[in-house]
Design a protein around this motif. Structure first.
Motif: not given
Length: 176
Positions: A86, A88-90, A107, A115, A150, A152, A160, A163
């Motif tokens: 997954t 990381g944090v956006i 990310v 992505q 979002t 992925t 994944s 996020r």
């Protein structure tokens, strides 16, 4: 790649594995994980393996040395599917987005993955640039109210978990 330890692969990949010569061995017998096929080298020290769509995950490739009298104890390597993690944090703004253009979001970049960014329930917003990279820009019109951004991570092994960042047009609530 020498036998022993572990390795990650995706369906569609071809890998070469080898072992050093074993004293007294006249041949070698390789056993593949489910979904892996030896395309060259069975019986020798070096094999070429193709991983098909039937390769799922976490199985061992094994080899034994054979002589005219017996076979050795198997040596193995754990083969894992290289599924993407997954993202990381956006990073980027989550509030105050009314009528803003080219707002950056990102990310952490990971080699070998792309992505896929999506805006859900976010009418009045559009990804302006950067799709399939780790950094995008979004345009928000005056019609934008709220929604979710979002992302992925994707590679030949799959996609994944997503996020998610909740985004909205109004500014943050003032502090107490």
């Amino acid at each position: 790649q020498a036998i022993g330890g572990n390795t990650k692969v995706c369906p569609g990949e071809t890998k070469t594995y080898f072992i050093p010569s074993v004293v007294g061995a006249t041949s070698y017998t390789w056993t593949m994980p489910v979904g892996a096929i030896i395309v060259n080298g069975q019986g020798t020290q070096t094999i070429v393996v193709n991983y098909t769509t039937g390769f799922t995950s976490n199985d061992s490739l094994k080899v034994v040395a054979n002589s005219g009298c017996a076979s050795s104890i198997p040596r193995s390597i754990l083969i894992k599917r290289n599924s993407p993690a997954t993202p990381g944090v956006i990073s980027g703004l989550s509030t105050g987005l009314c009528n803003m253009m080219n707002v950056p979001y990102s990310v952490t970049a990971n080699p070998g993955v792309t992505q896929n960014w999506n805006l859900t329930n976010a009418a009045g917003s559009v990804i302006a640039s950067g799709q399939n990279t780790n950094s995008i820009a979004i345009n928000f019109s005056a019609a934008f109210v709220s929604g979710n951004l979002t992302v992925t991570a994707n590679n030949a092994c799959g996609t994944s978990a997503a996020r998610v960042l909740a985004i909205k047009a109004p500014p943050s609530t003032p502090p107490a």
